[in-house]
Design a protein around this motif. Structure first.
Motif, PDB file in Angstrom:
ATOM      1  N   VAL A   1       0.625  -1.329   0.101  1.00  0.00           N
ATOM      2  CA  VAL A   1       0.086  -0.118   0.240  1.00  0.00           C
ATOM      3  C   VAL A   1       0.950   1.188   0.066  1.00  0.00           C
ATOM      4  O   VAL A   1       1.976   0.917   0.208  1.00  0.00           O
ATOM      5  N   PRO A   2       0.283   2.336  -0.434  1.00  0.00           N
ATOM      6  CA  PRO A   2       1.041   3.500  -0.651  1.00  0.00           C
ATOM      7  C   PRO A   2       1.403   4.380   0.800  1.00  0.00           C
ATOM      8  O   PRO A   2       1.917   5.280   0.583  1.00  0.00           O
ATOM      9  N   TRP A   3       1.006   3.776   1.831  1.00  0.00           N
ATOM     10  CA  TRP A   3       1.034   4.668   3.246  1.00  0.00           C
ATOM     11  C   TRP A   3       2.184   3.673   4.047  1.00  0.00           C
ATOM     12  O   TRP A   3       2.542   2.442   3.600  1.00  0.00           O
ATOM     13  N   VAL A   4       2.673   4.231   5.014  1.00  0.00           N
ATOM     14  CA  VAL A   4       3.923   3.803   5.668  1.00  0.00           C
ATOM     15  C   VAL A   4       3.527   3.516   6.988  1.00  0.00           C
ATOM     16  O   VAL A   4       2.426   4.497   7.937  1.00  0.00           O
ATOM     17  N   ARG A   5       4.141   2.532   7.910  1.00  0.00           N
ATOM     18  CA  ARG A   5       4.225   2.412   9.137  1.00  0.00           C
ATOM     19  C   ARG A   5       5.393   3.417   9.829  1.00  0.00           C
ATOM     20  O   ARG A   5       6.204   3.364   9.035  1.00  0.00           O
ATOM     21  N   ASN A   6       4.818   4.218  10.894  1.00  0.00           N
ATOM     22  CA  ASN A   6       5.905   5.043  11.853  1.00  0.00           C
ATOM     23  C   ASN A   6       6.367   4.284  12.716  1.00  0.00           C
ATOM     24  O   ASN A   6       5.774   3.914  13.822  1.00  0.00           O
ATOM     25  N   GLU A   7       7.581   3.848  12.471  1.00  0.00           N
ATOM     26  CA  GLU A   7       8.437   3.080  13.371  1.00  0.00           C
ATOM     27  C   GLU A   7       8.954   3.904  14.657  1.00  0.00           C
ATOM     28  O   GLU A   7       9.302   3.331  15.737  1.00  0.00           O
ATOM     29  N   ARG A   8       8.580   5.174  14.452  1.00  0.00           N
ATOM     30  CA  ARG A   8       8.842   5.935  15.717  1.00  0.00           C
ATOM     31  C   ARG A   8       7.534   6.548  16.422  1.00  0.00           C
ATOM     32  O   ARG A   8       7.769   7.274  17.453  1.00  0.00           O
ATOM     33  N   SER A   9       6.560   5.984  16.080  1.00  0.00           N
ATOM     34  CA  SER A   9       5.182   6.315  16.670  1.00  0.00           C
ATOM     35  C   SER A   9       5.036   5.893  18.217  1.00  0.00           C
ATOM     36  O   SER A   9       5.746   4.902  18.525  1.00  0.00           O
ATOM     37  N   ALA A  10       4.214   6.719  18.878  1.00  0.00           N
ATOM     38  CA  ALA A  10       4.108   6.053  20.258  1.00  0.00           C
ATOM     39  C   ALA A  10       3.277   4.761  20.460  1.00  0.00           C
ATOM     40  O   ALA A  10       3.412   4.172  21.571  1.00  0.00           O
ATOM     41  N   ILE A  11       2.858   4.377  19.308  1.00  0.00           N
ATOM     42  CA  ILE A  11       2.068   2.941  19.438  1.00  0.00           C
ATOM     43  C   ILE A  11       2.727   1.941  18.530  1.00  0.00           C
ATOM     44  O   ILE A  11       2.312   0.901  18.412  1.00  0.00           O
ATOM     45  N   ALA A  12       3.831   2.292  17.874  1.00  0.00           N
ATOM     46  CA  ALA A  12       4.597   1.412  17.247  1.00  0.00           C
ATOM     47  C   ALA A  12       4.803   0.067  17.996  1.00  0.00           C
ATOM     48  O   ALA A  12       5.363   0.185  18.986  1.00  0.00           O
ATOM     49  N   GLY A  13       4.323  -1.203  17.616  1.00  0.00           N
ATOM     50  CA  GLY A  13       4.667  -2.298  18.196  1.00  0.00           C
ATOM     51  C   GLY A  13       3.693  -2.856  19.089  1.00  0.00           C
ATOM     52  O   GLY A  13       3.560  -3.772  19.835  1.00  0.00           O
ATOM     53  N   LEU A  14       2.867  -1.834  19.398  1.00  0.00           N
ATOM     54  CA  LEU A  14       1.573  -2.139  20.250  1.00  0.00           C
ATOM     55  C   LEU A  14       0.354  -2.609  19.412  1.00  0.00           C
ATOM     56  O   LEU A  14      -0.023  -2.207  18.376  1.00  0.00           O
ATOM     57  N   LYS A  15      -0.171  -3.460  20.249  1.00  0.00           N
ATOM     58  CA  LYS A  15      -1.710  -4.072  19.506  1.00  0.00           C
ATOM     59  C   LYS A  15      -2.716  -3.301  20.351  1.00  0.00           C
ATOM     60  O   LYS A  15      -3.361  -3.810  20.882  1.00  0.00           O
ATOM     61  N   THR A  16      -3.034  -2.302  19.746  1.00  0.00           N
ATOM     62  CA  THR A  16      -4.015  -1.372  20.047  1.00  0.00           C
ATOM     63  C   THR A  16      -5.566  -1.365  19.102  1.00  0.00           C
ATOM     64  O   THR A  16      -5.379  -1.995  18.177  1.00  0.00           O
TER      65      THR A  16
END
Length: 281
Positions: free
Chosen positions: A132-147
């Motif tokens: 997809v053309p959107w990205v994950r922000n690996e520096r996000s406050a919720i990166a790696g959390l299953k919210t």
């Protein structure tokens, strides 16, 4: 065969009708996505890898700044739902939200809301993916959390379906391969099975971890490795893992056909066998 539309729900200490209104209108899990969840495979009334899922639920809650749910109560709720589900393949979903709060982003008043439900899932099958053309922000406050903040995944999956794919795959802000909307990605290369490291921003999938452990024990070279997004687009063989899919081969990437790879097929066989032998590894 008729579609299985059963839904089994536990809330506030007992089973409920799934049509019964249960969550308050000001619950922060509903109003601002201030909650976490887990989804376990449910096979003939037995949840798989429940301890690992509860460990991750607590890590996600801590990362989001939520108090931890009572683990014993969560286990009792899951056992009740699993027993009511009975035979057949399903998923049990554990939801823990911040509870009632203001209709904004200020911290909720609590107490937290626990809701456990089960529904049917389709048997695992090979999948086609779209990047997809959107990205994950690996520096996000919720990166790696299953919210429960899943709108990004809903949008990406809808986009993938429009392209004729079954799952969407994200890169991250650095142009690296990251993850799917609810899956981890493995790529076969040079006799190895490679998966993005957690530093990419991907979720620490329970199935991902078990695949790495069990494949290594079987002598298969499986490693975490930073990969460019193009590694999937150019791969000859790749696979997805998740709690409800297990290990399935990717048979198409952005319309390009792929054949199931030998390492992916070997790992799928190992996972299928061992997860039946060991219900809570």
């Amino acid at each position: 065969m008729a579609e299985d539309r059963r839904v089994v729900v536990w809330f506030d200490g007992r089973l409920r009708e799934h049509t019964e209104p249960l969550v308050r209108a000001d619950d922060h899990g509903l109003t601002v996505g201030d909650g976490v969840f887990e989804a376990c495979e449910l096979l003939d009334g037995r949840p798989f890898a429940l301890t690992r899922h509860l460990d991750r639920l607590e890590r996600s809650a801590t990362g989001l700044g939520l108090p931890l749910p009572d683990r014993d109560e969560v286990r009792r709720a899951v056992e009740t739902v699993a027993g009511a589900w009975g035979e057949g393949l399903g998923r049990v979903r554990i939801l823990w939200s911040a509870g009632p709060g203001p209709l904004g982003s200020e911290r909720a008043w609590g107490p937290g809301t626990l809701l456990v439900a089960a529904s049917a899932v389709s048997p695992p099958r090979p999948v086609r993916v779209a990047v997809v053309p959107w990205v994950r922000n690996e520096r996000s406050a919720i990166a790696g959390l299953k919210t429960t903040s899943y709108a990004e995944n809903v949008r990406a999956l809808a986009h993938a379906r429009e392209q004729g794919a079954d799952e969407a795959v994200f890169g991250n802000t650095r142009g690296e391969l990251c993850e799917g909307t609810g899956t981890n990605v493995f790529v076969e290369a040079d006799g190895m099975l490679l998966t993005p490291p957690l530093e990419s921003g991907c979720l620490a999938g329970v199935t991902r971890a078990l695949v790495m452990e069990w494949a290594s024990e079987a002598g298969i070279d499986v490693r975490e490795q930073t990969l460019p997004l193009g590694a999937l687009k150019d791969a000859r063989h790749a696979a997805l893992t998740s709690s409800t899919r297990g290990v399935v081969p990717i048979v198409g990437v952005d319309g390009r056909e792929l054949a199931p790879g030998p390492l992916s097929e070997a790992v799928a066989e190992i996972y299928t066998r061992r997860h039946l032998e060991t219900p809570d590894p």
